[in-house]
Scaffold this active site. Sequence first.
Site, PDB file in Angstrom:
ATOM      1  N   SER A  77       0.858  -1.189   0.000  1.00 53.98           N
ATOM      2  CA  SER A  77       0.000   0.000   0.000  1.00 53.98           C
ATOM      3  C   SER A  77       0.887   1.230   0.000  1.00 53.98           C
ATOM      4  O   SER A  77       2.099   1.157   0.205  1.00 53.98           O
ATOM      5  CB  SER A  77      -0.948   0.010   1.209  1.00 53.98           C
ATOM      6  OG  SER A  77      -0.222   0.217   2.410  1.00 53.98           O
ATOM      7  N   HIS A 117       1.902   6.189  12.954  1.00 54.15           N
ATOM      8  CA  HIS A 117       0.855   6.985  13.591  1.00 54.15           C
ATOM      9  C   HIS A 117       1.482   7.918  14.612  1.00 54.15           C
ATOM     10  O   HIS A 117       2.422   7.558  15.307  1.00 54.15           O
ATOM     11  CB  HIS A 117      -0.150   6.082  14.317  1.00 54.15           C
ATOM     12  CG  HIS A 117      -1.224   5.532  13.427  1.00 54.15           C
ATOM     13  ND1 HIS A 117      -2.365   6.233  13.109  1.00 54.15           N
ATOM     14  CD2 HIS A 117      -1.317   4.343  12.786  1.00 54.15           C
ATOM     15  CE1 HIS A 117      -3.128   5.493  12.307  1.00 54.15           C
ATOM     16  NE2 HIS A 117      -2.507   4.344  12.095  1.00 54.15           N
ATOM     17  N   SER A 146      14.473 -12.804   5.853  1.00 54.01           N
ATOM     18  CA  SER A 146      13.101 -12.994   6.324  1.00 54.01           C
ATOM     19  C   SER A 146      12.911 -12.407   7.718  1.00 54.01           C
ATOM     20  O   SER A 146      13.853 -12.305   8.512  1.00 54.01           O
ATOM     21  CB  SER A 146      12.761 -14.484   6.351  1.00 54.01           C
ATOM     22  OG  SER A 146      12.785 -15.017   5.049  1.00 54.01           O
ATOM     23  N   ALA A 164      18.373 -11.919   8.696  1.00 53.90           N
ATOM     24  CA  ALA A 164      17.029 -12.331   9.096  1.00 53.90           C
ATOM     25  C   ALA A 164      16.745 -11.899  10.534  1.00 53.90           C
ATOM     26  O   ALA A 164      17.592 -12.030  11.421  1.00 53.90           O
ATOM     27  CB  ALA A 164      16.886 -13.843   8.968  1.00 53.90           C
ATOM     28  N   THR A 169      16.213   0.500  12.558  1.00 54.88           N
ATOM     29  CA  THR A 169      15.656   1.786  12.974  1.00 54.88           C
ATOM     30  C   THR A 169      16.498   2.959  12.525  1.00 54.88           C
ATOM     31  O   THR A 169      16.060   4.099  12.619  1.00 54.88           O
ATOM     32  CB  THR A 169      15.530   1.840  14.509  1.00 54.88           C
ATOM     33  OG1 THR A 169      16.832   1.704  15.084  1.00 54.88           O
ATOM     34  CG2 THR A 169      14.638   0.717  15.022  1.00 54.88           C
ATOM     35  N   LYS A 170      17.718   2.685  12.046  1.00 55.29           N
ATOM     36  CA  LYS A 170      18.629   3.730  11.604  1.00 55.29           C
ATOM     37  C   LYS A 170      19.160   3.389  10.213  1.00 55.29           C
ATOM     38  O   LYS A 170      19.082   2.245   9.771  1.00 55.29           O
ATOM     39  CB  LYS A 170      19.817   3.874  12.579  1.00 55.29           C
ATOM     40  CG  LYS A 170      19.418   4.193  14.012  1.00 55.29           C
ATOM     41  CD  LYS A 170      18.785   5.580  14.122  1.00 55.29           C
ATOM     42  CE  LYS A 170      18.443   5.906  15.571  1.00 55.29           C
ATOM     43  NZ  LYS A 170      17.762   7.213  15.699  1.00 55.29           N
ATOM     44  N   ARG A 184      22.762  -3.432  13.933  1.00 51.83           N
ATOM     45  CA  ARG A 184      24.087  -2.831  14.010  1.00 51.83           C
ATOM     46  C   ARG A 184      24.955  -3.426  12.909  1.00 51.83           C
ATOM     47  O   ARG A 184      24.720  -4.542  12.452  1.00 51.83           O
ATOM     48  CB  ARG A 184      24.740  -3.107  15.368  1.00 51.83           C
ATOM     49  CG  ARG A 184      24.053  -2.421  16.548  1.00 51.83           C
ATOM     50  CD  ARG A 184      24.397  -0.931  16.571  1.00 51.83           C
ATOM     51  NE  ARG A 184      23.877  -0.263  17.760  1.00 51.83           N
ATOM     52  CZ  ARG A 184      22.706   0.331  17.837  1.00 51.83           C
ATOM     53  NH1 ARG A 184      21.897   0.305  16.792  1.00 51.83           N
ATOM     54  NH2 ARG A 184      22.318   0.945  18.935  1.00 51.83           N
ATOM     55  N   ARG A 187      29.654  -6.619   9.908  1.00 49.71           N
ATOM     56  CA  ARG A 187      30.843  -6.690   9.066  1.00 49.71           C
ATOM     57  C   ARG A 187      30.505  -5.985   7.757  1.00 49.71           C
ATOM     58  O   ARG A 187      29.455  -5.355   7.646  1.00 49.71           O
ATOM     59  CB  ARG A 187      31.265  -8.133   8.816  1.00 49.71           C
ATOM     60  CG  ARG A 187      30.218  -9.022   8.174  1.00 49.71           C
ATOM     61  CD  ARG A 187      30.684 -10.480   8.124  1.00 49.71           C
ATOM     62  NE  ARG A 187      29.698 -11.367   7.544  1.00 49.71           N
ATOM     63  CZ  ARG A 187      29.571 -11.632   6.251  1.00 49.71           C
ATOM     64  NH1 ARG A 187      30.402 -11.056   5.386  1.00 49.71           N
ATOM     65  NH2 ARG A 187      28.654 -12.463   5.807  1.00 49.71           N
TER      66      ARG A 187
END
Length: 543
Positions: A77, A117, A146, A164, A169-170, A184, A187
């Site tokens: 979407s 949201h 995955s 996986a 988040t960064k 994080r 390598r």
Amino acid sequence: MTPLPTDQHAFNYSPWYFWRDAGPEAQSDQIALQQDLSERLGYRFGDQCFVSVLAAVENDDLAFGDRTYVAAGAYLSGSLQAGRDCTINAYAVVRGQIRLGDAVRIGAHTSILGFNHTFSDPDTEVFRQPVWSRGITIGDDVWIGSHVVILDGVTVGDRAVIAAGAIVTKDVPAGAVVGGNPARVMRWRVPQPVPAASDLAAFADRAREQTSALLNRSWDPDSRMFTDRPGAPLTDPARSIRAQCDAVEIADLLLGRAPDQLPVEEQIQRLRAPQDLDLFDGADSYHVLCAGYALDLLGSEFPEPIRFLSTATPQEIAAGLRKLPWDGGAWHGGHIVDGLGTALHWNLRKGEPPQDGVIETLFGWLQLNADPRTGMWGEGAPDTGLLEIVNGFYRASRGTYAQFGRPLPYPERVIDTVLEHVRDARFFAPARQNACNVLDVAHPLWLTRHTGHRTAEVTAVAEKLLHQALGHWTDGAGFGFQTPHPSTRGLAATVPGLQGTEMWLAIIWLLADLTGTSSELGYRPRGVHRPEPAARLIPAALA
């Protein structure tokens, strides 16, 4: 051979086989499906794409390059643009403002969520509050395992691998292999271009050998003054002073002495201008930095304390700080703070402290107004992203926290913000870089290096920028303010001059120090870009 019942959805779950193995009727049905989506919804498909009839495709806008597939159970979407040879595997969720490069492979049950949201109103249920989106950008040749989750606002660099189960988040650097929660760098898939120690030493030797020629190139014997570069006008007093100061900084850095073109005492007298300055004026504020540090390198100082800071009250300082254009014009705000902090430094060195409460007002205002989200001051501008606040942070922190060795309010958030900003190709693509923008990320990363926060990413950024910077030197002329590139040929900012040379020499030291190789350069900035504190605030001033 009679198909087995379990084969009836084989292509829906393994779509990469469809155009090789599916029969003519199935292929005709797929073409008709894509034509219908194109006609009804305006979707755009390249050659040999595949969209499973078992997927939920609810995009407002969708564009696929050649051979891009959507498998069964996928949920799409928002706005999705994908390059060639991308695969969105079974039960993946791709929603919001999403841009995929070429050859992006998304594993099963992965969620790429380019929206969120708000929940700022505690009295309104979250699902009833507005949705906002910064979007997600994923580069070329990226492998996403995955059960990965990628959250809004993230940029994933080219040729990265996301293990996986990772929660991203960064931003992910190009060529990195990341994993974990939060993800994080573990390598590198692609070796980063790291300048060898011998490259740095060779660069520094070449620069030292050419320093005299470089300074002579910008020396105007008729006016007995330096210009930024041959032919640059001397009609602007501020630029003329800047060129003299840059010459002093370069000679000190590479030769360990004052420029040979003019007796030291004559250089000093030229820079010891009257100190009737308004530090909330941009030109006067910069004079305190530029001329002050050049005089310091020449073994001198301003003849008198900076009267503006000697007489200013805490109320005047606070009112002046509040009036600065922090929202959308944070660079100017930082510029003024830099001048205030540096004037404080020169006055304290002369034994001339400001009025009671001025130091507390300056540092207290900065402490209270630092944004805990970014670690910086102000808001970015819509058309320049984080540029204003990052550049403004460098200036404001240089003249205060860095100059006096004080701890920053939110150092880890500073790193997060700088690493997000440095991915902005508008300013950091090789053809778009200039000395101001690169210095203004190099110094904050150096200033916050003690935290250990995202060290691998910081080092990777420093290595990449350092590798690029070393290639910009022009023999006999130095550095241009803006990096040279075929697309920018002819721009005045790319012509080598004293300003670009002084700034890029400092940048190279900062980046090299972040990579642990600065000792190979054989120089260390001592002027306006000095890395260590220039002074300590007197204890009584902080009591």
